[in-house]
Design a protein around this motif. Sequence first.
Motif, PDB file in Angstrom:
ATOM      1  N   LEU A 143      -5.058  -6.855  -4.131  1.00 42.63           N
ATOM      2  CA  LEU A 143      -3.694  -7.022  -4.642  1.00 42.63           C
ATOM      3  C   LEU A 143      -3.635  -8.361  -5.379  1.00 42.63           C
ATOM      4  O   LEU A 143      -4.268  -9.333  -4.950  1.00 42.63           O
ATOM      5  N   LYS A 158       0.600  -2.963  -6.930  1.00 43.46           N
ATOM      6  CA  LYS A 158      -0.647  -3.735  -7.014  1.00 43.46           C
ATOM      7  C   LYS A 158      -0.379  -5.231  -7.076  1.00 43.46           C
ATOM      8  O   LYS A 158      -1.271  -6.052  -6.977  1.00 43.46           O
ATOM      9  N   ASN A 191      -7.408  -6.762  -0.006  1.00 41.41           N
ATOM     10  CA  ASN A 191      -6.817  -5.453  -0.317  1.00 41.41           C
ATOM     11  C   ASN A 191      -6.637  -5.226  -1.820  1.00 41.41           C
ATOM     12  O   ASN A 191      -5.895  -4.335  -2.224  1.00 41.41           O
ATOM     13  N   LYS A 193       2.427   1.745  -3.289  1.00 37.16           N
ATOM     14  CA  LYS A 193       1.429   1.728  -4.380  1.00 37.16           C
ATOM     15  C   LYS A 193       1.733   0.646  -5.429  1.00 37.16           C
ATOM     16  O   LYS A 193       1.716   0.902  -6.638  1.00 37.16           O
ATOM     17  N   GLN A 206       0.833  -1.212   0.000  1.00 41.27           N
ATOM     18  CA  GLN A 206       0.000   0.000   0.000  1.00 41.27           C
ATOM     19  C   GLN A 206       0.863   1.255   0.000  1.00 41.27           C
ATOM     20  O   GLN A 206       0.637   2.187  -0.765  1.00 41.27           O
ATOM     21  N   LYS A 207       1.895   1.268   0.863  1.00 38.05           N
ATOM     22  CA  LYS A 207       2.738   2.467   0.949  1.00 38.05           C
ATOM     23  C   LYS A 207       3.398   2.771  -0.399  1.00 38.05           C
ATOM     24  O   LYS A 207       3.486   3.914  -0.819  1.00 38.05           O
TER      25      LYS A 207
END
Length: 334
Positions: free
Chosen positions: A293, A266, A291, A264, A261-262
């Motif tokens: 991903l 995927k 999430n 970015k 997430q930090k």
Amino acid sequence: MNDIYILGIETSCDETAAAVVKNGREVLSNIIYSQVDVHRKYGGVVPEIASRNHMDKISLCVDEAVFSQNLSFSDISAVGVTYSPGLVGALLTGLSYAKALSYAIKRPLIGVNHIEGHICANYINNPKLKPPFLCLVASGGHTSLVIVKTYENYETIGDTLDDAAGEAYDKTARALGLGYPGGALIDALAKKGSDTAIDFPRAMNVIDNFDFSFSGLKSAVLNYLNKCKMTGEEYVAADVAASFQRAAVDVMVAKTVAAAQKYKLKTVAMAGGVSSNSELRCALKKACKENKLTLNIPDSVYCTDNAVMISTRAYFDYCLEKFSNLSLNAQSKC
Ligand code: KG4
Ligand code: ZN
């Protein structure tokens, strides 16, 4: 373009391995001589014994990898070999052999970083996988989070501060009297226990810090077992295994998702011996789904040490004509 055949050689720990991979992703041969039975009675890898066994087995493994495919050395485009990190004597056996072979068959030598090799195992089962992606590397010697920026460019954003995940699995297994190597044995025993029976600590489980520490968890398991022995309290080994595994997996999954997430990213991948752990695979799959991903997981046979991953990593350097010279030395740490 002509097909590229890379011969990979891996001797960084206790597996003597050789493989031939075509065009970076098609596995032609994957020969692994495991020394596990030799080291089991010592409860861990004895470096000097590992080096001697590599010397005994390396030419047999290489010959098998090449000749079993009706190839000859003249078909080989380059020789890829692990030069770091690992046991220095063990690395030297494979590296010296690879140097001599590359010189004799007049093909380039390509030194490969073992961790980058583990990551490249993901390209084998996932033909569509392309950088950038985040990879959780969990092995006997390393636990790290690596951003794979391109096929050749890797950035480590978190690393092992003390014991690696696999080391913690092996030490917990030893304390429970399960034997060596312990990871797969804990994995199996944990299925019979309760993962909420004992509340073991989740170390460094803080947002924005992607380093790992497993020595506190290992000590907590040892303290728990000692306390039970001293007070005469019975413990359930399966509960200890399951609770230990829950704590280790929780931290690896939480940090992997937070890092994706930090930064970015995927797409997430996993690599190294511990990534064959059934609970880690299951928990990361679930967390990635929640999430949004995409998760790539290599087949178990490409998670633990092998030479296919070394051939694949070497292929990308071959395409850029990034070759090593004969002064390349083995390094125990990167
Ligand atoms: O990547 P690897 O083959 O060698 C290193 O580069 O260290 O990893 C070996 C580690 C050992 O600590 C072993 O116990 C662990 O991977 N391992 C597992 C499992 N299978 C192997 N750990 C947890 N669960 C497993 N199923
Ligand atoms: Zn490894």
